[in-house]
Motif scaffolding. Structure first.
Motif, PDB file in Angstrom:
ATOM      1  N   ARG A   1      -3.231  -3.276   3.769  1.00 16.43           N
ATOM      2  CA  ARG A   1      -4.150  -2.294   3.221  1.00 16.43           C
ATOM      3  C   ARG A   1      -4.777  -1.437   4.311  1.00 16.43           C
ATOM      4  O   ARG A   1      -5.101  -0.287   4.083  1.00 16.43           O
ATOM      5  CB  ARG A   1      -5.249  -3.014   2.446  1.00 16.43           C
ATOM      6  CG  ARG A   1      -6.311  -2.091   1.880  1.00 16.43           C
ATOM      7  CD  ARG A   1      -7.334  -2.882   1.105  1.00 16.43           C
ATOM      8  NE  ARG A   1      -8.447  -2.051   0.693  1.00 16.43           N
ATOM      9  CZ  ARG A   1      -9.466  -2.470  -0.029  1.00 16.43           C
ATOM     10  NH1 ARG A   1      -9.503  -3.723  -0.417  1.00 16.43           N
ATOM     11  NH2 ARG A   1     -10.440  -1.647  -0.346  1.00 16.43           N
TER      12      ARG A   1
ATOM     13  N   GLY B   1      -3.446  -0.091   6.636  1.00 16.00           N
ATOM     14  CA  GLY B   1      -2.582   1.049   6.920  1.00 16.00           C
ATOM     15  C   GLY B   1      -2.398   1.347   8.392  1.00 16.00           C
ATOM     16  O   GLY B   1      -2.288   2.505   8.769  1.00 16.00           O
TER      17      GLY B   1
ATOM     18  N   ILE C   1      -9.147   4.429   4.936  1.00  8.62           N
ATOM     19  CA  ILE C   1      -8.483   5.718   4.761  1.00  8.62           C
ATOM     20  C   ILE C   1      -8.254   6.388   6.110  1.00  8.62           C
ATOM     21  O   ILE C   1      -9.211   6.684   6.828  1.00  8.62           O
ATOM     22  CB  ILE C   1      -9.332   6.648   3.883  1.00  8.62           C
ATOM     23  CG1 ILE C   1      -9.751   5.932   2.600  1.00  8.62           C
ATOM     24  CG2 ILE C   1      -8.565   7.927   3.595  1.00  8.62           C
ATOM     25  CD1 ILE C   1      -8.592   5.379   1.806  1.00  8.62           C
TER      26      ILE C   1
ATOM     27  N   THR D   1       0.833  -1.205   0.000  1.00  6.68           N
ATOM     28  CA  THR D   1       0.000   0.000   0.000  1.00  6.68           C
ATOM     29  C   THR D   1       0.867   1.253   0.000  1.00  6.68           C
ATOM     30  O   THR D   1       1.828   1.358   0.768  1.00  6.68           O
ATOM     31  CB  THR D   1      -0.930   0.016   1.222  1.00  6.68           C
ATOM     32  OG1 THR D   1      -1.660  -1.211   1.267  1.00  6.68           O
ATOM     33  CG2 THR D   1      -1.925   1.159   1.113  1.00  6.68           C
TER      34      THR D   1
ATOM     35  N   LEU E   1      -4.916  13.125   2.634  1.00  4.10           N
ATOM     36  CA  LEU E   1      -4.701  12.056   1.666  1.00  4.10           C
ATOM     37  C   LEU E   1      -5.151  12.485   0.274  1.00  4.10           C
ATOM     38  O   LEU E   1      -6.266  12.958   0.087  1.00  4.10           O
ATOM     39  CB  LEU E   1      -5.473  10.804   2.087  1.00  4.10           C
ATOM     40  CG  LEU E   1      -5.278   9.592   1.171  1.00  4.10           C
ATOM     41  CD1 LEU E   1      -3.883   9.016   1.325  1.00  4.10           C
ATOM     42  CD2 LEU E   1      -6.326   8.521   1.466  1.00  4.10           C
TER      43      LEU E   1
ATOM     44  N   ASP F   1      -9.092   7.877  -4.434  1.00  2.00           N
ATOM     45  CA  ASP F   1      -8.529   9.125  -4.971  1.00  2.00           C
ATOM     46  C   ASP F   1      -9.577  10.226  -4.910  1.00  2.00           C
ATOM     47  O   ASP F   1      -9.565  11.150  -5.723  1.00  2.00           O
ATOM     48  CB  ASP F   1      -8.015   8.931  -6.403  1.00  2.00           C
ATOM     49  CG  ASP F   1      -9.120   8.548  -7.379  1.00  2.00           C
ATOM     50  OD1 ASP F   1      -8.832   8.423  -8.580  1.00  2.00           O
ATOM     51  OD2 ASP F   1     -10.280   8.356  -6.934  1.00  2.00           O
TER      52      ASP F   1
ATOM     53  N   GLN G   1       1.817   3.425   9.091  1.00  2.00           N
ATOM     54  CA  GLN G   1       2.337   3.979   7.854  1.00  2.00           C
ATOM     55  C   GLN G   1       3.750   4.481   8.081  1.00  2.00           C
ATOM     56  O   GLN G   1       4.042   5.082   9.116  1.00  2.00           O
ATOM     57  CB  GLN G   1       1.469   5.140   7.383  1.00  2.00           C
ATOM     58  CG  GLN G   1       0.055   4.726   7.010  1.00  2.00           C
ATOM     59  CD  GLN G   1      -0.736   5.911   6.532  1.00  2.00           C
ATOM     60  OE1 GLN G   1      -0.426   6.533   5.506  1.00  2.00           O
ATOM     61  NE2 GLN G   1      -1.772   6.242   7.260  1.00  2.00           N
TER      62      GLN G   1
ATOM     63  N   TYR H   1       0.191  12.164   0.266  1.00  2.00           N
ATOM     64  CA  TYR H   1      -0.482  13.181   1.075  1.00  2.00           C
ATOM     65  C   TYR H   1       0.001  14.564   0.661  1.00  2.00           C
ATOM     66  O   TYR H   1       1.146  14.748   0.255  1.00  2.00           O
ATOM     67  CB  TYR H   1      -0.167  13.006   2.563  1.00  2.00           C
ATOM     68  CG  TYR H   1      -0.775  11.802   3.239  1.00  2.00           C
ATOM     69  CD1 TYR H   1      -0.099  10.587   3.266  1.00  2.00           C
ATOM     70  CD2 TYR H   1      -2.008  11.890   3.872  1.00  2.00           C
ATOM     71  CE1 TYR H   1      -0.643   9.480   3.906  1.00  2.00           C
ATOM     72  CE2 TYR H   1      -2.560  10.789   4.525  1.00  2.00           C
ATOM     73  CZ  TYR H   1      -1.872   9.593   4.534  1.00  2.00           C
ATOM     74  OH  TYR H   1      -2.413   8.507   5.181  1.00  2.00           O
TER      75      TYR H   1
ATOM     76  N   GLN I   1      -3.206   0.218  -3.765  1.00  2.00           N
ATOM     77  CA  GLN I   1      -2.968  -1.121  -3.271  1.00  2.00           C
ATOM     78  C   GLN I   1      -2.347  -1.869  -4.442  1.00  2.00           C
ATOM     79  O   GLN I   1      -3.005  -2.114  -5.445  1.00  2.00           O
ATOM     80  CB  GLN I   1      -4.280  -1.793  -2.839  1.00  2.00           C
ATOM     81  CG  GLN I   1      -4.137  -3.237  -2.389  1.00  2.00           C
ATOM     82  CD  GLN I   1      -3.542  -3.373  -1.016  1.00  2.00           C
ATOM     83  OE1 GLN I   1      -3.352  -2.389  -0.317  1.00  2.00           O
ATOM     84  NE2 GLN I   1      -3.244  -4.590  -0.616  1.00  2.00           N
TER      85      GLN I   1
ATOM     86  N   GLN J   1      -4.508   6.699  -2.616  1.00  2.00           N
ATOM     87  CA  GLN J   1      -4.002   5.490  -1.986  1.00  2.00           C
ATOM     88  C   GLN J   1      -4.009   4.375  -3.015  1.00  2.00           C
ATOM     89  O   GLN J   1      -5.014   4.138  -3.688  1.00  2.00           O
ATOM     90  CB  GLN J   1      -4.871   5.101  -0.784  1.00  2.00           C
ATOM     91  CG  GLN J   1      -4.439   3.819  -0.098  1.00  2.00           C
ATOM     92  CD  GLN J   1      -5.326   3.454   1.082  1.00  2.00           C
ATOM     93  OE1 GLN J   1      -6.134   4.257   1.533  1.00  2.00           O
ATOM     94  NE2 GLN J   1      -5.178   2.243   1.590  1.00  2.00           N
TER      95      GLN J   1
ATOM     96  N   SER K   1       4.048   4.389   3.013  1.00  2.00           N
ATOM     97  CA  SER K   1       3.690   3.033   2.615  1.00  2.00           C
ATOM     98  C   SER K   1       3.355   2.206   3.850  1.00  2.00           C
ATOM     99  O   SER K   1       3.745   2.552   4.974  1.00  2.00           O
ATOM    100  CB  SER K   1       4.828   2.369   1.820  1.00  2.00           C
ATOM    101  OG  SER K   1       5.960   2.104   2.632  1.00  2.00           O
TER     102      SER K   1
ATOM    103  N   TYR L   1       0.686   5.636  -0.245  1.00  2.00           N
ATOM    104  CA  TYR L   1      -0.163   6.814  -0.064  1.00  2.00           C
ATOM    105  C   TYR L   1       0.594   8.063  -0.502  1.00  2.00           C
ATOM    106  O   TYR L   1       1.792   8.182  -0.250  1.00  2.00           O
ATOM    107  CB  TYR L   1      -0.527   7.011   1.413  1.00  2.00           C
ATOM    108  CG  TYR L   1      -1.008   5.791   2.152  1.00  2.00           C
ATOM    109  CD1 TYR L   1      -0.108   4.821   2.604  1.00  2.00           C
ATOM    110  CD2 TYR L   1      -2.363   5.620   2.454  1.00  2.00           C
ATOM    111  CE1 TYR L   1      -0.548   3.717   3.315  1.00  2.00           C
ATOM    112  CE2 TYR L   1      -2.801   4.511   3.167  1.00  2.00           C
ATOM    113  CZ  TYR L   1      -1.888   3.571   3.592  1.00  2.00           C
ATOM    114  OH  TYR L   1      -2.328   2.475   4.304  1.00  2.00           O
TER     115      TYR L   1
END
Lengths: 114, 111
Positions: free
Chosen positions: A98, A100, B98, A31, A45, A57, A103, A35, A50, A48, A94, A33
């Protein structure tokens, strides 16, 4: 273990120009990301991934921002054309899973749009 | 998506004192995480607390979670000048993968 790598570290451009940022996540992390962090605020964010698929998005300004992760490893974020309000730090992170839960962030790219 | 709100926005203390910062949120969460960001650097994960946990410790860090009040606190004991940084809470809610971040607390520890 190598961390998340980002380049460049700093970029100064004029409005309406294009810019691209690169990120290489920690090996084995599926995963990734991107930001945007505006001065004085928390990270927001943008997108993201996967592996090489997009998970979310919804906050990516798609009229000017694009991102890809073609081989499911490194990723590129592009802004075209840039606006003054795009001045910010762009952080890549990362995670192994998934969800997260943890991170790992890169050092970020500081963008200044003049 | 929800966003946490950290309080206070800024905190200035002397070395050796304890620092407490709070995070409030609006809807039910799966877990809440705290991150530290030194000036000009990326974020570093500090601690994660799940919705069914009330307290967690990691070294000089103590995190509490009160789901009834929808709030969490981060306590740094015996602070050091090196603790000077911004601290953010991040949370995942519902079925979302998220994470959303708050605006952060800026901590300055004077030597």
């Amino acid at each position: 273990e190598a961390g998340v790598a980002q380049s460049p570290r700093y970029k100064i451009i004029e409005k309406r120009q294009s810019v691209a940022f690169w990120c290489n996540p920690i090996s084995g992390h599926a995963t990734l990301y991107w930001y945007q962090q505006i001065l004085g605020q928390g990270p927001k964010l943008l997108i993201q991934f996967q592996n090489n698929g997009v998970v979310d998005d919804s906050q990516l300004p798609k009229d000017r921002f694009s991102a890809e992760r073609l081989k499911g490893v490194d990723s590129t974020l592009k802004i075209q054309p840039a606006k003054l309000e795009d001045s910010a730090v762009y952080l890549c992170a990362s995670s192994f899973l998934r969800d997260g839960e943890t991170q790992y962030f890169g050092p970020g790219t500081r963008l200044l749009v003049l | 998506s929800q966003q946490g709100e950290e309080d206070p926005q800024a905190l200035s203390i002397q070395e050796g004192e304890n620092a407490t910062m709070n995070c409030s949120y609006k809807t039910s969460i799966n877990n809440l995480q705290w991150y530290r960001q030194n000036s000009g650097r990326g974020l570093v994960h500090l601690i994660l607390i799940r919705s069914n946990e009330r307290e967690k410790h990691s070294g000089r860090l103590r995190v509490t979670l009160d789901t009834s009040k929808k709030s969490s606190s981060l306590l740094i004991t015996a602070s050091r000048a090196a603790d000077t940084a911004s601290y953010f809470c991040a949370m995942r809610s519902g079925g979302s993968y998220i994470p959303t971040f708050g605006r952060g607390t800026s901590l300055i520890v004077h030597p």
